[in-house]
Design an enzyme around this catalytic site. Structure first.
Site, PDB file in Angstrom:
ATOM      1  N   LYS A 114     -19.887  -7.665 -13.232  1.00 24.18           N
ATOM      2  CA  LYS A 114     -19.746  -6.846 -12.015  1.00 24.18           C
ATOM      3  C   LYS A 114     -20.538  -5.533 -12.160  1.00 24.18           C
ATOM      4  O   LYS A 114     -21.259  -5.117 -11.255  1.00 24.18           O
ATOM      5  CB  LYS A 114     -18.263  -6.554 -11.773  1.00 24.18           C
ATOM      6  CG  LYS A 114     -17.987  -5.532 -10.695  1.00 24.18           C
ATOM      7  CD  LYS A 114     -18.340  -6.033  -9.320  1.00 24.18           C
ATOM      8  CE  LYS A 114     -18.358  -4.901  -8.304  1.00 24.18           C
ATOM      9  NZ  LYS A 114     -18.874  -5.305  -7.018  1.00 24.18           N
ATOM     10  N   ASP A 141       0.857  -1.194   0.000  1.00 29.90           N
ATOM     11  CA  ASP A 141       0.000   0.000   0.000  1.00 29.90           C
ATOM     12  C   ASP A 141       0.887   1.235   0.000  1.00 29.90           C
ATOM     13  O   ASP A 141       1.956   1.251   0.614  1.00 29.90           O
ATOM     14  CB  ASP A 141      -0.930   0.013   1.219  1.00 29.90           C
ATOM     15  CG  ASP A 141      -2.194   0.796   0.933  1.00 29.90           C
ATOM     16  OD1 ASP A 141      -3.262   0.170   0.779  1.00 29.90           O
ATOM     17  OD2 ASP A 141      -2.109   2.047   0.825  1.00 29.90           O
ATOM     18  N   CYS A 186     -20.118   1.543  -4.601  1.00 34.11           N
ATOM     19  CA  CYS A 186     -20.240   0.967  -5.941  1.00 34.11           C
ATOM     20  C   CYS A 186     -21.459   1.451  -6.722  1.00 34.11           C
ATOM     21  O   CYS A 186     -21.339   1.810  -7.905  1.00 34.11           O
ATOM     22  CB  CYS A 186     -20.312  -0.554  -5.835  1.00 34.11           C
ATOM     23  SG  CYS A 186     -18.860  -1.287  -5.068  1.00 34.11           S
ATOM     24  N   LYS A 230     -26.543   3.493   3.944  1.00 36.30           N
ATOM     25  CA  LYS A 230     -27.759   2.684   4.103  1.00 36.30           C
ATOM     26  C   LYS A 230     -27.819   2.209   5.552  1.00 36.30           C
ATOM     27  O   LYS A 230     -26.831   2.343   6.289  1.00 36.30           O
ATOM     28  CB  LYS A 230     -27.770   1.516   3.121  1.00 36.30           C
ATOM     29  CG  LYS A 230     -26.723   0.466   3.378  1.00 36.30           C
ATOM     30  CD  LYS A 230     -26.958  -0.704   2.430  1.00 36.30           C
ATOM     31  CE  LYS A 230     -25.973  -1.797   2.741  1.00 36.30           C
ATOM     32  NZ  LYS A 230     -26.115  -2.953   1.903  1.00 36.30           N
ATOM     33  N   ARG A 275     -44.457 -12.464  -9.319  1.00 34.58           N
ATOM     34  CA  ARG A 275     -43.233 -12.197 -10.092  1.00 34.58           C
ATOM     35  C   ARG A 275     -42.812 -10.726 -10.024  1.00 34.58           C
ATOM     36  O   ARG A 275     -42.151 -10.222 -10.919  1.00 34.58           O
ATOM     37  CB  ARG A 275     -43.434 -12.618 -11.566  1.00 34.58           C
ATOM     38  CG  ARG A 275     -43.402 -14.128 -11.746  1.00 34.58           C
ATOM     39  CD  ARG A 275     -43.816 -14.573 -13.116  1.00 34.58           C
ATOM     40  NE  ARG A 275     -45.192 -14.212 -13.429  1.00 34.58           N
ATOM     41  CZ  ARG A 275     -46.272 -14.857 -12.966  1.00 34.58           C
ATOM     42  NH1 ARG A 275     -46.121 -15.879 -12.168  1.00 34.58           N
ATOM     43  NH2 ARG A 275     -47.480 -14.455 -13.283  1.00 34.58           N
TER      44      ARG A 275
HETATM   45  N1  LIG Z   1     -15.388  -1.590  -0.856  1.00 32.94           N
HETATM   46  C1  LIG Z   1     -16.245  -2.384  -1.419  1.00 32.94           C
HETATM   47  O1  LIG Z   1     -17.247  -2.718  -0.814  1.00 32.94           O
HETATM   48  C2  LIG Z   1     -15.998  -2.933  -2.818  1.00 32.94           C
HETATM   49  C3  LIG Z   1     -16.801  -3.974  -3.254  1.00 32.94           C
HETATM   50  C4  LIG Z   1     -16.575  -4.499  -4.516  1.00 32.94           C
HETATM   51  C5  LIG Z   1     -15.589  -3.961  -5.320  1.00 32.94           C
HETATM   52  N2  LIG Z   1     -14.820  -2.917  -4.896  1.00 32.94           N
HETATM   53  C6  LIG Z   1     -13.774  -2.407  -5.779  1.00 32.94           C
HETATM   54  O2  LIG Z   1     -12.502  -2.815  -5.266  1.00 32.94           O
HETATM   55  C7  LIG Z   1     -11.506  -1.816  -5.561  1.00 32.94           C
HETATM   56  C8  LIG Z   1     -10.816  -1.389  -4.280  1.00 32.94           C
HETATM   57  O3  LIG Z   1     -11.761  -0.754  -3.455  1.00 32.94           O
HETATM   58  P1  LIG Z   1     -11.568  -0.584  -1.881  1.00 32.94           P
HETATM   59  O4  LIG Z   1     -12.893  -0.314  -1.331  1.00 32.94           O
HETATM   60  O5  LIG Z   1     -10.750  -1.696  -1.323  1.00 32.94           O
HETATM   61  O6  LIG Z   1     -10.677   0.749  -1.838  1.00 32.94           O
HETATM   62  P2  LIG Z   1      -9.917   1.348  -0.559  1.00 32.94           P
HETATM   63  O7  LIG Z   1      -9.823   2.791  -0.799  1.00 32.94           O
HETATM   64  O8  LIG Z   1     -10.542   0.853   0.707  1.00 32.94           O
HETATM   65  O9  LIG Z   1      -8.462   0.670  -0.613  1.00 32.94           O
HETATM   66  C9  LIG Z   1      -7.599   0.795  -1.676  1.00 32.94           C
HETATM   67  C10 LIG Z   1      -6.165   0.871  -1.162  1.00 32.94           C
HETATM   68  O10 LIG Z   1      -5.299   0.943  -2.289  1.00 32.94           O
HETATM   69  C11 LIG Z   1      -4.195   1.776  -1.947  1.00 32.94           C
HETATM   70  N3  LIG Z   1      -3.509   2.199  -3.169  1.00 32.94           N
HETATM   71  C12 LIG Z   1      -3.860   3.146  -4.072  1.00 32.94           C
HETATM   72  N4  LIG Z   1      -2.956   3.195  -5.081  1.00 32.94           N
HETATM   73  C13 LIG Z   1      -2.039   2.229  -4.827  1.00 32.94           C
HETATM   74  C14 LIG Z   1      -0.895   1.775  -5.513  1.00 32.94           C
HETATM   75  N5  LIG Z   1      -0.496   2.309  -6.668  1.00 32.94           N
HETATM   76  N6  LIG Z   1      -0.163   0.778  -4.952  1.00 32.94           N
HETATM   77  C15 LIG Z   1      -0.545   0.214  -3.784  1.00 32.94           C
HETATM   78  N7  LIG Z   1      -1.659   0.605  -3.094  1.00 32.94           N
HETATM   79  C16 LIG Z   1      -2.391   1.591  -3.618  1.00 32.94           C
HETATM   80  C17 LIG Z   1      -4.840   2.886  -1.146  1.00 32.94           C
HETATM   81  O11 LIG Z   1      -3.889   3.549  -0.347  1.00 32.94           O
HETATM   82  C18 LIG Z   1      -5.890   2.112  -0.333  1.00 32.94           C
HETATM   83  O12 LIG Z   1      -5.402   1.727   0.935  1.00 32.94           O
HETATM   84  C19 LIG Z   1     -12.249  -0.699  -6.295  1.00 32.94           C
HETATM   85  O13 LIG Z   1     -12.144  -0.890  -7.668  1.00 32.94           O
HETATM   86  C20 LIG Z   1     -13.681  -0.916  -5.865  1.00 32.94           C
HETATM   87  O14 LIG Z   1     -14.583  -0.405  -6.816  1.00 32.94           O
HETATM   88  C21 LIG Z   1     -15.005  -2.402  -3.641  1.00 32.94           C
END
Ligand SMILES: NC(=O)c1ccc[n+]([C@@H]2O[C@H](COP(=O)([O-])OP(=O)(O)OC[C@H]3O[C@@H](n4cnc5c(N)ncnc54)[C@H](O)[C@@H]3O)[C@@H](O)[C@H]2O)c1
Length: 410
Positions: free
Chosen positions: A205, A32, A259, A316, A245
């Protein structure tokens, strides 16, 4: 099995995944760019409010197998789980963090490596954007290295339950890649694993969240029509859902979260001609907070300098997640219009209260934006007591449970 896995981005998605992979015996490196996140993981502190994952994080096997660092290193598998926010101005996916993360692993790629994208991305991103970036290192995708999309479906607050039990869609750029990816997920997922191609997985997705968004917009549109006619929308929906339905969702104060308000735009970005309904649904849901704020203003019309208490700020009920929260938008709109609004939320750090009776004391209006179970219960038990402590006994709730005032008629 002694595979080494690098997880790029240890947030809501990446960290629970890293924990689960470490638990089943993989050597996991969480990467990270945020130093405090890296330090917290290495010090054994899990920064997410997920009780089950916190417990697993303490297990000796996890502590032994999971380390964090700020930069990538060589590994067998790389998983990309960095944010893909919406570019608010252009209404397209901002892929800059995915691109940075992918570029940063290129120097560490070796023949045979598998790269899995968990981040939500517009269709064609894996093959048209990520594959060419990976190939900058000189290796061919599908020949020397492998690329797959495995989108995440977890619900914040229920991450352990969902990361283990949800079915997953695995979209490889070719069949061999999908099979390699299946092996990784089969190590901790109890749900079914469905193998497909990358573009289908990307679209699946986005379709999931877009379907929710459009259904919410329909419920909100029904609510607006019903209000104009003086129809009780909750009763109307309850009766419509008696059809075998039909399953109309509840209207609300807008569509929020990480999302749902974002992902539909990614479909429109790829094919705007065929996503008219998706676009309109987005607009309908985005307008709801404005309409709700106007309703609150109407209710406050006769009160001079009203003191407003807003209950519930999450996107929510029964979650701590405030990302893209319509409740926060409504509070902002009211504040910008000069209202004195104090937000509280029993599930959000920094916004907790001892009791509603206590915070409602001397207020002119208690507006319930998000009805967490605990709020609902306190209101059910103490509504009169709460009103008695208020300066004006005004409690505004939006779409509470159905009144169920019709008798069952056979
Ligand atoms: N949170 C959810 O409920 C959820 C559900 C399904 C899908 N997603 C998808 O998953 C992905 C991640 O979402 P999230 O909620 O975990 O985000 P988040 O913000 O909680 O975490 C992402 C992490 O990535 C780090 N980061 C950013 N750039 C980086 C890099 N170049 N190298 C290393 N680390 C880096 C950030 O510092 C952060 O800690 C997104 O595409 C999101 O749409 C999220």
């Amino acid at each position: 099995m002694t595979k080494k896995i690098v997880v790029m981005g240890t947030g809501y998605v990446g960290l629970p995944l890293a924990v689960m992979l470490a638990r089943v015996g993989y050597e996991v490196i969480g990467v990270d760019i945020e130093e405090n996140i890296v330090n917290a993981i290495n010090e054994g502190v899990l920064h997410l409010a997920e009780e089950d994952i916190k417990e697993i994080f303490k297990e000796p096997e996890v502590r032994k197998n999971l380390r964090a660092r700020k930069t990538p290193c060589e590994a067998d598998v790389f998983i990309i789980s960095v944010p893909t926010p919406l570019d608010e101005e252009k209404r397209v996916a901002d892929l800059s963090q995915v691109i940075n993360a992918v570029e940063s692993i290129v120097p560490y790629l070796r023949p045979g490596n598998l790269v899995i994208v968990e981040s939500t991305v517009p269709m064609l991103t894996c093959r048209n954007i990520i594959a060419p970036l990976l190939e900058k290192g000189g290796m061919k995708v599908g020949k020397d290295i492998y690329l797959c999309h495995c989108p995440e479906r977890i619900l914040p607050g229920e991450v352990f339950e969902e990361i283990v039990n949800n079915d997953r869609v695995i979209g490889g750029l070719d069949e061999k890649t999908a099979e390699m990816t299946r092996e990784i997920y089969a190590s901790f997922v109890k749900g079914n694993l469905y193998l497909t191609d990358d573009v289908t997985a990307e679209m699946v997705k986005l379709m999931e969240n877009t379907s929710r968004d459009v259904s919410i917009a329909l419920a909100n549109e029904f609510a607006a029509v019903a209000e104009k006619l003086g129809v009780d929308i909750m009763e109307a929906i309850e009766l419509a859902n008696k059809h075998p339905r039909v399953n109309i969702l509840k209207p609300g104060i807008g569509a929020g979260g990480h999302c749902i308000p974002v992902d539909p735009w990614f479909i429109k970005e790829v094919d705007s001609v065929n996503s008219r309904l998706i676009h309109i649904a987005r607009q309908i849901n985005d307008e709801v907070p404005l309409k709700i704020a106007a309703k609150i203003e109407d209710a406050l019309n006769d009160i001079k300098n009203p003191r407003v208490i807003a209950l519930g700020i999450t996107y929510k009920p029964d979650t701590y997640d405030i990302r893209n929260s319509p409740a926060l938008k409504i509070i902002d709109i009211l504040k910008n219009r000069g209202y004195d609004v104090t937000p509280y939320d029993p599930l959000v750090e920094g916004y907790e209260y001892s009791s509603i009776t206590e915070v409602a004391k001397d207020a002119d209006c208690l507006v319930v934006l998000v009805e967490h179970r605990t709020i609902k219960e306190e209101l059910a038990q103490k509504e009169n007591e709460i009103k008695q402590t208020m300066r004006h006994p005004l409690i505004i709730r939006f779409y509470p449970e159905t009144r169920k005032h019709r008798k069952n008629i056979r």
